[in-house]
Every structure is written in C-alpha cells, then in structure tokens.
Design a protein around this motif. Structure first.
Motif, mmCIF file in Angstrom:
data_model
loop_
_atom_site.group_PDB
_atom_site.id
_atom_site.type_symbol
_atom_site.label_atom_id
_atom_site.label_comp_id
_atom_site.label_asym_id
_atom_site.label_seq_id
_atom_site.Cartn_x
_atom_site.Cartn_y
_atom_site.Cartn_z
ATOM 1 N N GLU A 23 45.144 -149.465 33.769
ATOM 2 C CA GLU A 23 44.573 -150.705 33.162
ATOM 3 C C GLU A 23 43.966 -151.335 34.640
ATOM 4 O OE1 GLU A 23 47.505 -153.711 32.186
ATOM 5 O OE2 GLU A 23 45.814 -155.008 31.005
ATOM 6 N N SER A 24 44.622 -151.565 35.408
ATOM 7 C CA SER A 24 44.011 -152.587 36.536
ATOM 8 C C SER A 24 43.090 -151.830 37.488
ATOM 9 C CB SER A 24 45.537 -153.008 37.593
ATOM 10 O OG SER A 24 45.893 -151.696 38.365
ATOM 11 N N LEU A 84 46.855 -159.999 36.399
ATOM 12 C CA LEU A 84 47.663 -159.626 35.502
ATOM 13 C C LEU A 84 49.258 -159.978 35.707
ATOM 14 C CD1 LEU A 84 46.345 -155.942 35.385
ATOM 15 C CD2 LEU A 84 45.672 -157.973 33.629
ATOM 16 N N THR A 111 40.409 -161.656 32.601
ATOM 17 C CA THR A 111 41.845 -161.646 32.558
ATOM 18 C C THR A 111 42.042 -163.251 32.120
ATOM 19 O OG1 THR A 111 42.099 -162.952 34.803
ATOM 20 C CG2 THR A 111 41.848 -160.442 34.810
#
Ligand SMILES: NC(=O)c1ccc[n+]([C@@H]2O[C@H](COP(=O)([O-])OP(=O)(O)OC[C@H]3O[C@@H](n4cnc5c(N)ncnc54)[C@H](OP(=O)(O)O)[C@@H]3O)[C@@H](O)[C@H]2O)c1
Length: 223
Positions: A23-24, A84, A111
């Motif tokens: 994801e990141s 996150l 984000t």
C-alpha cells in the motif's frame, strides 16, 4: 530466494519488473525492498516504515502536525507512512516548487491528512501549531552544507525534531533543536529499522535492532 533491497537510482525503475506493490510503496511510487510472496515479487518501501518505527518509539503519529523540510524520496516515504499512521497536518517546506507541490498534492489527494506547500526561499519559522519538525533534506550529510535556513529559535521545548541523515548521526540540525529543548531523533534508527523490517519481510524473523545499530556504528567508524 526471498527478495532483495535496491537503492538510488533504481527505486522507481524497478517497479515495472515487479508483480505488485504494498500500500505505502504504491502511494510513495518508489520501492527499496522486493519480497517474494508465494512466487510473486511485491515491492515495499521500508524507508518510511523504518522512520515510522523510530518515531513511534517516541510518540504516536495520531493527530500530529508536522513540518517536513524537503520533498525528495525520503520525504515522500516518511510523509506517506506518517499520514497512514494518523498524522493529520503537514507543512511541506521545499526549495523547488515542483517537488514540493507534488508531495503536497499526494498527501491531500491520496491520504486523509491535509498538507500545505511552503516555498523555501527565505528563512523559515516553524509555525506555532507544529509539534514535529523533520529534516528530510540531504543537508547535513558529510560533505554537504549542513545549516538549514530556518529560524532555530522557532523550535520550542517539547517538540520532536527528527533527521534522516545517517552520517554523521548527530547533525547541526539536531544539535540546534536539542539546545531549544526539543526531543531529538537521529536518522540512524531509520536505516537500522528498514533493515529489521526487510529481514522480517523476507524470513519472518525479528532481529535485534541493537545488534544492527552497533554493527553500523562500527562500519561507520563511530563505535
Ligand atoms: N536514514 C535513512 O534510512 C535514510 C533513507 C533514505 C534517505 N536518507 C537520506 O535522506 C537524504 C535525502 O535523500 P533523498 O533520497 O530524499 O534525496 P533526494 O530525493 O535527492 O531529495 C533531496 C531533498 O533535499 C533538498 N535539498 C538538498 N540540498 C538542499 C539545499 N542546499 N537547500 C534546501 N534543500 C535542499 C532537495 O530540495 P529540492 O527539491 O529543492 O532539490 C530535496 O527536497 C539523504 O541524505 C539520504 O542519505 C536516509
């Protein structure tokens, strides 16, 4: 084999050879660690995760207002992981407008944090609402100009000042912030923790960060 690490200048180029992204890493747009998961090579970014691990050992990220000096690869990785993890507001302070605006847009659009870009063309004062200031520029590395153009007196007691620079571990930035009563966090922890996280991804084994830290200090001639 379990995977590999890669570094500058391959962190973006490597993506097209991988089967997927964490994801990141996907948000950051850069990979420094590929992990073989069931025969598929998945790209991760352990730079930001390594920083976050050090950060969380000092304070939670939730609700934090953060000044980020710099908007390069390290800044992107750190900002995405902090966002996150629940940081809510960023001031992205960068010399070049293009990179600064790109990171600001990434944070705002991808984000739940909000970000404001500040063009770094004069002495910068840390805003009153900031709780954390991070040097994520290369300023302070051996053989570089180490004095950021900030009003160090705007760093207040009780703030957290973190640096990404590994060598030297104790930078001018951290010295000056420490003199104003800030808690300081060296970049050494970030690089040690990215290794701890990479080894865990590849082998499932938790290695002792202290052993890696001691060995790194020895290699750098600082032990
Ligand atoms: N501790 C760790 O594990 C770790 C991991 C990764 C990186 N790092 C370190 O992080 C640092 C940055 O790496 P990076 O990959 O992000 O590099 P990068 O992508 O080249 O970004 C460099 C950043 O520093 C800024 N900068 C450089 N010189 C400056 C100056 N004289 N005045 C103002 N801003 C300046 C650049 O601004 P412009 O956009 O205006 O050029 C940019 O924001 C390096 O020292 C690297 O060794 C540490």
């Amino acid at each position: 084999w379990k995977g590999f690490n890669c570094s500058i200048p391959h962190k973006v180029e490597v993506i097209k050879y991988l089967d997927g992204l964490g994801e990141s890493a996907s948000l950051i747009g850069a990979v420094n660690c590929a992990v073989n998961r069931g025969g598929k090579l998945i790209g991760e970014n352990t730079d930001g995760k390594g920083f976050l691990k050090s950060f969380l050992e000092i304070t939670p990220a939730t609700g934090k207002t953060i000044v980020l000096l710099g908007a390069g690869g390290a800044a992107r990785a750190i900002a995405v992981e902090l966002a996150l993890a629940g940081a809510t507001k960023f001031y992205v302070v960068n010399r070049s407008r293009a990179r600064g605006e790109e990171l600001t847009a990434l944070l705002n659009e991808k984000t739940s944090a909000s970000a404001t870009f500040v063009e770094w063309n004069k002495t910068y004062s840390i805003p009153q609402d900031a709780e954390v200031v991070i040097n994520s520029t290369s300023m302070g590395m051996v053989n570089t100009e180490g004095k950021q153009d900030i009003d160090f007196d705007s760093i207040r007691s009780g703030m957290l000042a973190a640096d990404v620079i590994v060598n030297p571990p104790q930078t001018y930035f951290l010295d000056e912030a420490g003199k104003r009563g800030a808690t300081t966090l060296q970049g050494l922890g970030m690089v040690v923790n990215q290794a701890v996280i990479g080894i865990k991804f590849w082998t499932g084994v938790d290695v002792d960060a202290k052993d890696l830290n001691d060995e790194l200090l020895r290699v750098l001639g600082l032990a």
